[in-house]
Design a protein around this motif. Structure first.
Motif: not given
Length: 120
Positions: A3, A20, A24, A78, A82, A85
């Motif tokens: 992330c 990103y 995702k 990080n 990612a 989330d």
């Protein structure tokens, strides 16, 4: 993909980088339908993130990387952010604050990818 930090426009509006957001979205699509159950209560998560070997590595560097003597530069926190989330947005659980145990492993491998194991 770890992330990244949000970017900020000159007008002060924060946004996430396009690469990103695409990662995702692709990650959420890969979550099996049977896993999107909105778990409640504590969960344990194990993340294994594998990166492809850089093409610039010499033979010795490649061997060292495959033997875990070299590792990817991405920060584990990080990587976890990612993945957690995306799984929250994908409906695996209600909120990522339910994660009571988190293990993140990063390494170089011949095949890149992310494997996530969730225990309820």
């Amino acid at each position: 993909m770890p992330c990244p930090r949000p970017r900020v426009t000159r007008g002060g509006i924060a946004y996430m980088p396009t690469a990103y957001k695409k990662w995702k979205t692709d990650f959420i699509r890969c979550i099996p339908y049977t896993a999107k159950v909105g778990l409640t209560g504590p969960v344990r998560v194990s993340i294994d993130a594998s990166w492809a070997l850089p093409k610039s590595y010499t033979k010795n560097e490649r061997e060292a990387a495959l033997c875990s003597q070299k590792y990817p530069a991405a920060d584990n926190d990080n990587i976890a952010k990612a993945v957690l989330d995306a799984m929250t947005q994908g409906g695996v659980w209600v909120d990522d604050k339910q994660v009571v145990t988190l293990t993140v492993t990063k390494r170089y491998a011949l095949d890149e990818g992310i494997t996530v194991k969730v225990t309820h």
